[in-house]
Write a protein that holds these residues in place. Structure first.
Motif, PDB file in Angstrom:
ATOM      1  N   ILE A  41       0.834  -1.208   0.000  1.00 16.34           N
ATOM      2  CA  ILE A  41       0.000   0.000   0.000  1.00 16.34           C
ATOM      3  C   ILE A  41       0.866   1.255   0.000  1.00 16.34           C
ATOM      4  N   SER A  42       1.986   1.218   0.737  1.00 15.94           N
ATOM      5  CA  SER A  42       2.864   2.391   0.783  1.00 15.94           C
ATOM      6  C   SER A  42       3.526   2.664  -0.557  1.00 15.94           C
ATOM      7  N   LEU A  43       3.681   1.628  -1.393  1.00 12.65           N
ATOM      8  CA  LEU A  43       4.310   1.787  -2.707  1.00 12.65           C
ATOM      9  C   LEU A  43       3.286   1.894  -3.832  1.00 12.65           C
ATOM     10  N   ASN A  44       2.021   1.954  -3.482  1.00 16.15           N
ATOM     11  CA  ASN A  44       0.974   2.033  -4.495  1.00 16.15           C
ATOM     12  C   ASN A  44       0.480   3.476  -4.629  1.00 16.15           C
ATOM     13  N   ASP A  45       0.015   3.812  -5.832  1.00 16.13           N
ATOM     14  CA  ASP A  45      -0.534   5.145  -6.070  1.00 16.13           C
ATOM     15  C   ASP A  45      -1.716   5.394  -5.127  1.00 16.13           C
ATOM     16  N   SER A  46      -1.722   6.554  -4.479  1.00 19.85           N
ATOM     17  CA  SER A  46      -2.704   6.813  -3.430  1.00 19.85           C
ATOM     18  C   SER A  46      -4.131   6.864  -3.964  1.00 19.85           C
TER      19      SER A  46
END
Length: 300
Positions: A41-46
């Motif tokens: 989630i931290s590396l995914n587009d918000s």
């Protein structure tokens, strides 16, 4: 008949190995999945994260969440102070707790029961937030670095844990050292500390994690001191600003970046930033945990 028994034993061993691997695989999955999910989630587009459905792999890879966090100028200073308070607080906390634990473990210490009872009371009762703040102000600790170290220098729980470990050591070692002319400090330094490595490693991990994760003392005592800010406090401010939908004061470029990220993505990125340094510390202490378990098994 012997061949049949050997065949059955081999077959049972294979079944056991398969079951053992399946169980270990399930445990590994349950243990790693939450961390991998947070990392994904931290590396995914918000904006894509809002849709949900992110498991262990980012759907739209991006570094934007981490760029938003590390673009804040106070973060570097927070890193420095947090690392410094973790090192100083852990070392001084270990020395103070272990020295007091050694004193309380001595049978010839006249005030042993009184001091132990006094320490135990501190585990159940406290002065409260306002009296504590007034005490820190009276001691002139507010606005200084030592406000992070001195109030938590001695923990009753840590002292009792170390004392219990020392009580399990042969007292004859201290008696023989005394006959050889060693004083109390030399006994503590030359005999007690080397034998207490497993429990000291455990307490060191407790102290380091506590110092690394602390932010409320910064909020109370040094919130208006940028040079004494801590990592957790700065990350808390970044997350609060993201939740409010506005940027940090006097940082318009950061505000524009935060408008493009979601609180969920920032929260997960902050979790990774906070957790990874401790994960690198733990392997260096792991061997002491193992030696402590081995020592207990031999003594049993």
């Amino acid at each position: 008949m012997a061949t049949s028994k050997a065949f059955n034993a081999t077959k049972a061993d294979k079944i056991f190995d398969i079951c053992n691997m399946v169980i270990m695989a399930v445990i590994l999955t349950v243990t790693l999945y939450p961390f991998l999910n947070v990392l994904a989630i931290s590396l995914n587009d918000s904006t894509d994260t809002v849709r949900g459905g992110i498991y262990i792999w980012p759907r739209e890879f991006t570094w934007e969440n981490y760029k938003t966090i590390f673009s804040y100028t106070g973060l570097i200073q927070g890193f420095k102070i947090t690392i410094l308070r973790t090192l100083v607080g852990t070392i001084l906390g270990l020395i103070s707790s272990s020295m007091l634990a050694y004193v309380l473990s001595r049978q010839d210490f006249a005030s042993r029961k009184f001091v132990s009872t006094f320490l135990a009371l501190t585990m159940y009762f406290s002065g409260g937030l306002v009296p504590t703040y007034m005490l820190m102000r009276h001691l002139d600790l507010i606005g200084t670095f030592w406000i992070y170290v001195l109030p938590g220098l001695v923990s009753a729980f840590n002292v009792f844990v170390i004392r219990s470990f020392i009580d399990g050591l042969p007292y004859a070692l201290q008696e023989s050292a005394t006959l050889d002319g060693a004083n109390d400090f030399k006994i503590y330094y030359k005999i007690i500390l080397p034998l207490c490595k497993p429990v000291l490693a455990t307490i060191a991990l407790f102290l380091a994690v506590g110092q690394w994760n602390a932010w409320f003392d910064t909020y109370l005592y040094n919130g208006n001191k940028p040079r004494l800010t801590t990592l957790q406090y700065e990350l808390m401010k970044v997350l609060a600003s993201t939740n409010q939908g506005a940027g940090m004061a006097n940082a318009n470029d950061l505000a524009n970046q935060m408008a493009q990220v979601s609180p969920e993505s920032i929260k997960m990125a902050i979790t990774i930033v906070v957790t990874v340094p401790i994960l690198f510390v733990y392997p260096f202490l792991q061997r002491y945990f193992v030696s402590g378990m081995t020592l207990g098994a031999v003594k049993a």
